[in-house]
Design a protein around this motif. Sequence first.
Motif, PDB file in Angstrom:
ATOM      1  N   GLU A 469      -7.941  15.293  10.986  1.00 39.22           N
ATOM      2  CA  GLU A 469      -7.657  14.551   9.748  1.00 39.22           C
ATOM      3  C   GLU A 469      -8.459  15.120   8.574  1.00 39.22           C
ATOM      4  O   GLU A 469      -7.952  15.190   7.445  1.00 39.22           O
ATOM      5  N   GLU A 540      -2.753   2.974   0.561  1.00 41.43           N
ATOM      6  CA  GLU A 540      -2.542   3.363   1.954  1.00 41.43           C
ATOM      7  C   GLU A 540      -3.878   3.634   2.616  1.00 41.43           C
ATOM      8  O   GLU A 540      -4.863   3.974   1.963  1.00 41.43           O
ATOM      9  N   ASP A 542      -5.172   5.926   5.821  1.00 41.08           N
ATOM     10  CA  ASP A 542      -4.886   6.892   6.873  1.00 41.08           C
ATOM     11  C   ASP A 542      -5.888   6.637   7.992  1.00 41.08           C
ATOM     12  O   ASP A 542      -7.048   7.041   7.918  1.00 41.08           O
ATOM     13  N   ASP A 580      -0.458  12.917  12.934  1.00 35.86           N
ATOM     14  CA  ASP A 580      -1.209  11.779  12.431  1.00 35.86           C
ATOM     15  C   ASP A 580      -2.182  11.349  13.518  1.00 35.86           C
ATOM     16  O   ASP A 580      -1.886  11.458  14.721  1.00 35.86           O
ATOM     17  N   HIS A 673      -1.226   4.586  10.758  1.00 34.31           N
ATOM     18  CA  HIS A 673      -1.207   4.689   9.299  1.00 34.31           C
ATOM     19  C   HIS A 673      -0.783   3.340   8.736  1.00 34.31           C
ATOM     20  O   HIS A 673       0.018   2.622   9.357  1.00 34.31           O
ATOM     21  N   TRP A 675       0.572   1.585   5.028  1.00 34.19           N
ATOM     22  CA  TRP A 675       0.968   1.695   3.618  1.00 34.19           C
ATOM     23  C   TRP A 675       1.168   0.291   3.052  1.00 34.19           C
ATOM     24  O   TRP A 675       1.650  -0.605   3.753  1.00 34.19           O
TER      25      TRP A 675
END
Length: 679
Positions: A469, A540, A542, A580, A673, A675
Motif C-alpha cells: 500500500e 475514503e 484505504d 487492494d 476499502h 468510500w
Amino acid sequence: MRRAPRIRLLLWHASAAIPVLGAAAAFYGPALERAGGAWPAPLDDVYIHFGFARAAALGHPFSWIPGNGYSSGGTSLTYPLALAPGYLLGFRGAWLGLFAALLACAALLDLCRSLRRLLEPRGGPGAASSRWVAWVAPLFVVAVPLLDWSWFSGMEVALLGAVLGRALVAVRRAELAPPARRPAEQLRAGLLAALLVATRPEAIALSAPLAVAVAHAAGSLGAAASLARASLPTALLLGAHAAANRAFTGEWSAAGAVRKLLLSNPYPTPLEKAVEVIKNLAALRVQALESALGGPWLSLVLPLLGAVAALDRRSRRVAVPLLLGAYGALLLVALNATARYQNLRYAAPSLVMLLVAAALGAHALARRGRLAAGVAAALAVAALAAPSAGFARQIDHFARASANIAGQHVEVARRLAARAPRPRRVLLGDAGAIPYLSGIPAIDGLGLGGYRGMPFARASVHGVPAVVELIERLDPAERPDVFALYPSWWGGLADVFGRRVDAVKIEDNVMCAADEKVIYEADWSALAPPGERRAGVIDEVDIADLMDERAHGYAFPSPRAGWVIGAVLPGGGDGAPRFDAGRLIPEGREQSFTVGAAAAFARGPAVLALRTDGGGPIALGVAALRDAGGEARVEVPERPAGRWSEIRVPLRDVAPGDRIRIRSLLGTFRSFHVWLLRP
C-alpha cells in the motif's frame, strides 16, 4: 627514577596490545580465507552501518542512502559518524570494514586503558597485592569468545566498550574530584553516559544508574543538582532523538523499535508477548550468560566477582551500576523479537559490563591481603579460562558467517550492479550490502532504512500487503523496478508483483535468513495510480494503508484480529485487476474511523460503500455515532469468488469529524476499502 614508570607503562601497553591484536588475528584470519577476497563481515547489518557512514561522509547524516531522507533505523547514532572519516580517507566498498577493524582494535585498547585507570592503586593497605590485576585486565576484555565475535564483527560493540570505559573513569573522577572541580567532572560523566546511549540504546540501563552514582558521591554539592548534571545530557539526547523521529517519520520511537520490539506487534495478546519475552530471557541466560561463560557453575564466577566489587567501598559506585546495567540491558533486549538470533549479538553489552565488574571485583578482593589476593587470582583464572573452550567454535562460526554474507549479499550486489539497463531502485528487506556495494538506490521494505518519512517499519509489522500500500503511494517512476528478497518473507509481494530472473544460493548457511535470495523484475501494473479518486467520493479510507488510517483515526480490533490481507482482483471501475489491502474483522469485533476534516462538505445524507471480496453470507452493523438513528443492520449475501464486491449502506446524517463504526455481526468481514459518497 622517571624512566622506570615510563618503561612500565610501555610494557603494560604492549601486554594489552598482544591479547587484543591476537584475538583480532584469530578471528579475521580464517574469515579472510572464507570471504573470497572481500573484507569479512559476519553480519549484513555491518553494511547498514557502512551505508549510514557513507551518507554522513557525503553530507547526509542520519540517512541510510542519500535521497531517501532521514532514517531512525540505525541502531547506533555515533558509530556511522565514527566510520565516516574512514570513507573520506579512501576506505571504500567492503574495505571500509578494514577501517572498522582498526577502529575496533583501537577502541578495545582504549577500554583496556580505562580499566587500568580504574584499577590503579590509590595507596593504602593492599595496594601492592592488587597491582597485578591491572596487568591481566586486558585478558578480561577478550576472554569470552562470544563477545569477541561481536567485538570484531564490524558492528558498534567495540566503540560501546571504549565509551563505557571512559564513562566509568569519568564517574570515578567525579567521585574523587575536589568540590571546586566536581561539577565539571559530573557534567563530563553525564555527557559520556549520554554518548553510551547514543552508541547503543539499551545502554540506558547503565546510564541511569551511573547518574545516580554520581549524585550519591555529590558530597557538599547537593544530590539534586549533581543528578541533574549527570542525567540531563541523556534526557536531552533521548528527547531530541524522539522529537526528530516524530518530525521526520511521524513516530516517536526509532524504526528499529517499531520493527523489532514485541510491544509494537498489534496482533499477539499481552500474555503471548510475555511468553516470548520469557523465551528470549531464557535463551539469553542459557546461551550468553551460561554456556558462553563456561557452563552452569563456572559462569557464576563473573557475577560473583562483580558482587565483590559492589560490596567494596572503593568500587561500589561503578560496580553497582555495571551489574544493574548488565541485567537491565538484558531485560530490555528480551523485548526484541530478534534477540535470540545473529549469534546473540544483542547480549554483548551485558557481557562487557559483567567482565568490567568482574575485573573490579578481582581488584577489590586482592586488596584485602595476600590470602585474599590468592583467592582473587584463582577466581580470575577460572573466569578467564572457563569460556576458552568456545574459541574454536566462535572463530569457525565467524568465518562461515562471513562466507555467507560474501556469498549471498555481496554476490547479489555484484549481479545487480552488472545488470543492463541499470536498475533505478531495488526493493529489499533490511539488507545493507546490496545497495551499499551496488550503488543502486533502495527502499527497505522492513523500514529500517527509512524512505521520505513513510511508515515502512510499522507497515512491515502489520503485514506485507501494508508495505505494498505504501509503494502504491509512490510515483510509478519512483517505484522499485527490481526486488532482491527472500521469497518466504515476502509472500504476496514477490510472487504477485515480481518475475523471477536470478537467484543466489549458498551452502552451509549459518547467518542469512534463508539459503537463497532471489532477484525479481517488478510489475506494478495492478497498483492504482497515485492520487486516483473515484467519482462522487467525498471521503475514503484505504484500509491497511497506514498513512490513510492515521489520517482518519482508523481503529481495528486488536489483539488477535485486524490482520492485514491483500488481493489482486478484477471488479474495479475499468474492470482490470486491481490490488487492494484490507483487514480481517472477526465476528463480534469492529473497526471505526473518523470522517476526514479535509473532506469539506455540508452535513447531510451519504452512502457508505465498503469493498470486500468473495465469501459466504455475513451481517454488519453500521453506525454514524452522531446519528440518533443508531446502528443499522446490513445483511450481505454470498459474493462471487475471484472479484471485488461492494456493499452500500445509506447514512442519514454525516459531517466531517463524525465517527463511523462498522461491526461484524455474523461471520468474518474482509474489509478492504471504504468510500463515503453523496447519494
